[in-house]
Design a protein around this motif. Structure first.
Motif, PDB file in Angstrom:
ATOM      1  N   MET A 295       0.823  -1.218   0.000  1.00 20.06           N
ATOM      2  CA  MET A 295       0.000   0.000   0.000  1.00 20.06           C
ATOM      3  C   MET A 295       0.858   1.270   0.000  1.00 20.06           C
ATOM      4  SD  MET A 295      -2.554   1.083   3.059  1.00 20.06           S
ATOM      5  CE  MET A 295      -3.225   2.703   3.210  1.00 20.06           C
ATOM      6  N   PHE A 296       1.911   1.306   0.848  1.00 19.07           N
ATOM      7  CA  PHE A 296       2.672   2.538   0.961  1.00 19.07           C
ATOM      8  C   PHE A 296       3.973   2.483   0.178  1.00 19.07           C
ATOM      9  CE2 PHE A 296       0.512   2.097   5.140  1.00 19.07           C
ATOM     10  CZ  PHE A 296      -0.469   3.030   4.898  1.00 19.07           C
ATOM     11  N   GLY A 297       4.277   3.559  -0.550  1.00 15.38           N
ATOM     12  CA  GLY A 297       5.578   3.688  -1.193  1.00 15.38           C
ATOM     13  C   GLY A 297       6.523   4.375  -0.220  1.00 15.38           C
ATOM     14  N   THR A 298       7.569   5.028  -0.761  1.00 12.82           N
ATOM     15  CA  THR A 298       8.500   5.714   0.138  1.00 12.82           C
ATOM     16  C   THR A 298       7.857   6.965   0.723  1.00 12.82           C
ATOM     17  OG1 THR A 298       9.428   6.557  -1.908  1.00 12.82           O
ATOM     18  CG2 THR A 298      10.731   4.910  -0.722  1.00 12.82           C
ATOM     19  N   THR A 299       6.967   7.600  -0.054  1.00 13.18           N
ATOM     20  CA  THR A 299       6.238   8.746   0.499  1.00 13.18           C
ATOM     21  C   THR A 299       4.746   8.418   0.497  1.00 13.18           C
ATOM     22  OG1 THR A 299       6.180   9.646  -1.715  1.00 13.18           O
ATOM     23  CG2 THR A 299       7.854  10.562  -0.232  1.00 13.18           C
ATOM     24  N   LEU A 300       4.040   9.054   1.411  1.00 12.13           N
ATOM     25  CA  LEU A 300       2.592   8.816   1.489  1.00 12.13           C
ATOM     26  C   LEU A 300       1.877   9.652   0.424  1.00 12.13           C
ATOM     27  CD1 LEU A 300       1.667   8.838   5.298  1.00 12.13           C
ATOM     28  CD2 LEU A 300       1.720   6.901   3.751  1.00 12.13           C
ATOM     29  N   SER A 301       1.098   9.003  -0.424  1.00 24.65           N
ATOM     30  CA  SER A 301       0.326   9.743  -1.433  1.00 24.65           C
ATOM     31  C   SER A 301      -0.999  10.193  -0.815  1.00 24.65           C
ATOM     32  CB  SER A 301       0.047   8.837  -2.628  1.00 24.65           C
ATOM     33  OG  SER A 301      -0.828   7.806  -2.227  1.00 24.65           O
ATOM     34  N   GLY A 302      -1.729  11.038  -1.548  1.00 23.11           N
ATOM     35  CA  GLY A 302      -3.056  11.464  -1.094  1.00 23.11           C
ATOM     36  C   GLY A 302      -3.958  10.267  -0.861  1.00 23.11           C
ATOM     37  N   ALA A 303      -3.867   9.281  -1.774  1.00 27.48           N
ATOM     38  CA  ALA A 303      -4.727   8.091  -1.647  1.00 27.48           C
ATOM     39  C   ALA A 303      -4.354   7.282  -0.401  1.00 27.48           C
ATOM     40  CB  ALA A 303      -4.591   7.222  -2.890  1.00 27.48           C
ATOM     41  N   ASP A 304      -3.027   7.210  -0.097  1.00 30.99           N
ATOM     42  CA  ASP A 304      -2.596   6.484   1.119  1.00 30.99           C
ATOM     43  C   ASP A 304      -3.182   7.145   2.370  1.00 30.99           C
ATOM     44  OD1 ASP A 304      -1.026   4.763  -0.355  1.00 30.99           O
ATOM     45  OD2 ASP A 304       0.830   5.886  -0.044  1.00 30.99           O
ATOM     46  N   ILE A 305      -3.071   8.481   2.411  1.00 35.71           N
ATOM     47  CA  ILE A 305      -3.549   9.200   3.605  1.00 35.71           C
ATOM     48  C   ILE A 305      -5.068   9.053   3.720  1.00 35.71           C
ATOM     49  CG2 ILE A 305      -3.784  11.494   4.665  1.00 35.71           C
ATOM     50  CD1 ILE A 305      -1.062  12.141   3.278  1.00 35.71           C
ATOM     51  N   SER A 306      -5.756   9.184   2.585  1.00 35.74           N
ATOM     52  CA  SER A 306      -7.210   9.053   2.587  1.00 35.74           C
ATOM     53  C   SER A 306      -7.614   7.659   3.074  1.00 35.74           C
ATOM     54  CB  SER A 306      -7.734   9.316   1.174  1.00 35.74           C
ATOM     55  OG  SER A 306      -9.111   9.106   1.131  1.00 35.74           O
ATOM     56  N   THR A 307      -6.910   6.626   2.569  1.00 35.21           N
ATOM     57  CA  THR A 307      -7.239   5.256   2.982  1.00 35.21           C
ATOM     58  C   THR A 307      -7.023   5.084   4.483  1.00 35.21           C
ATOM     59  OG1 THR A 307      -6.618   4.426   0.813  1.00 35.21           O
ATOM     60  CG2 THR A 307      -6.750   2.800   2.566  1.00 35.21           C
ATOM     61  N   LEU A 308      -5.918   5.655   4.993  1.00 34.95           N
ATOM     62  CA  LEU A 308      -5.657   5.523   6.435  1.00 34.95           C
ATOM     63  C   LEU A 308      -6.773   6.170   7.250  1.00 34.95           C
ATOM     64  CD1 LEU A 308      -1.852   6.190   7.054  1.00 34.95           C
ATOM     65  CD2 LEU A 308      -3.166   4.117   7.532  1.00 34.95           C
ATOM     66  N   VAL A 309      -7.132   7.406   6.878  1.00 30.72           N
ATOM     67  CA  VAL A 309      -8.199   8.105   7.611  1.00 30.72           C
ATOM     68  C   VAL A 309      -9.489   7.286   7.514  1.00 30.72           C
ATOM     69  CG1 VAL A 309      -9.632  10.195   7.666  1.00 30.72           C
ATOM     70  CG2 VAL A 309      -7.165  10.380   7.264  1.00 30.72           C
ATOM     71  N   HIS A 310      -9.791   6.808   6.296  1.00 30.75           N
ATOM     72  CA  HIS A 310     -11.019   6.039   6.051  1.00 30.75           C
ATOM     73  C   HIS A 310     -11.082   4.795   6.949  1.00 30.75           C
ATOM     74  CE1 HIS A 310     -14.377   5.082   3.285  1.00 30.75           C
ATOM     75  NE2 HIS A 310     -14.008   3.817   3.376  1.00 30.75           N
ATOM     76  N   VAL A 311      -9.975   4.044   6.964  1.00 35.60           N
ATOM     77  CA  VAL A 311      -9.977   2.786   7.724  1.00 35.60           C
ATOM     78  C   VAL A 311     -10.025   3.052   9.232  1.00 35.60           C
ATOM     79  CG1 VAL A 311      -8.606   0.734   8.267  1.00 35.60           C
ATOM     80  CG2 VAL A 311      -8.868   1.456   5.902  1.00 35.60           C
ATOM     81  N   ILE A 312      -9.281   4.058   9.697  1.00 38.05           N
ATOM     82  CA  ILE A 312      -9.284   4.355  11.142  1.00 38.05           C
ATOM     83  C   ILE A 312     -10.697   4.761  11.585  1.00 38.05           C
ATOM     84  CG2 ILE A 312      -8.435   5.964  12.918  1.00 38.05           C
ATOM     85  CD1 ILE A 312      -5.746   5.996  11.267  1.00 38.05           C
ATOM     86  N   VAL A 313     -11.309   5.682  10.837  1.00 36.68           N
ATOM     87  CA  VAL A 313     -12.665   6.131  11.204  1.00 36.68           C
ATOM     88  C   VAL A 313     -13.653   4.965  11.100  1.00 36.68           C
ATOM     89  CG1 VAL A 313     -14.552   7.704  10.616  1.00 36.68           C
ATOM     90  CG2 VAL A 313     -12.201   8.518  10.515  1.00 36.68           C
TER      91      VAL A 313
END
Ligand code: HEM
Length: 156
Positions: free
Chosen positions: A1-19
């Motif tokens: 899921m994650f590359g060397t840097t967090l993309s917008g989609a990575d951050i969105s997915t993290l927020v989505h899954v945590i919530v």
């Protein structure tokens, strides 16, 4: 899921899954713990109102975050997957169909979660039968997570 840097989609997915996990977890907790305890407590109405007034804003913020991140993910992750599926004529269930089912189930879950913290008389009958609706919401959460994980694993 994650590359060397967090993309917008990575951050969105993290927020989505945590919530999603917090909201879903509280539905199970309401069903198996809060509702039985409050129903048995003296002064149940007051306790219920205290819980309701504290939980309502969290539920509403969670709902906005889930829908917001979900729509964004559909744009940046889902649409390219659906396009790829169309062009490759790959076998398997359609991304759009699975997403549609997940979306409807997610809306039903959020509707039940909101009905629990609402005050409107129109939804009072849902609150009166809370154990049945919360149980149904928990079953739908399982289906949503199974479908979501499948969508996430589809080739991009
Ligand atoms: C009860 C509500 C919800 C739950 C429990 C939930 C759960 C999840 C989970 C666990 C994932 C998988 C993330 C991963 O493994 O990478 C996911 C992805 C996703 N969710 Fe949700 N979600 C909910 C609501 C929504 C809503 C309302 C939308 C749309 C508006 C939405 C759209 C998406 C999209 C587009 C993805 C990405 C799928 C992909 O990678 O192709 N979700 N969700």
């Amino acid at each position: 899921m994650f590359g060397t840097t967090l993309s917008g989609a990575d951050i969105s997915t993290l927020v989505h899954v945590i919530v999603a996990f917090f909201i879903a977890g509280t539905l199970l907790f309401q069903w198996r713990a809060i509702h039985p305890a409050v129903s048995a407590a003296a002064g149940a109405e007051k306790v219920r109102e205290t819980i309701r007034s504290h939980w309502a804003p969290v539920m509403r913020i969670g709902m906005v975050l889930l829908i917001g991140t979900g729509v964004y993910q559909l744009m940046v992750l889902g649409m390219p997957k659906a396009e790829l599926q169309k062009s490759s004529e790959a076998a398997g269930l359609s991304y759009h169909m699975l997403f549609g089912i997940k979306f409807l189930l997610a809306m039903a879950i959020l509707f039940i979660g909101n009905a629990m913290v609402g005050k409107s008389a129109a939804l009072a009958s849902i609150r009166e039968k809370a154990p049945m609706w919360l149980g149904l919401a928990c079953a739908m959460v399982i289906a949503v997570i199974v479908i979501s994980r499948h969508l996430a694993e589809m080739p991009a």
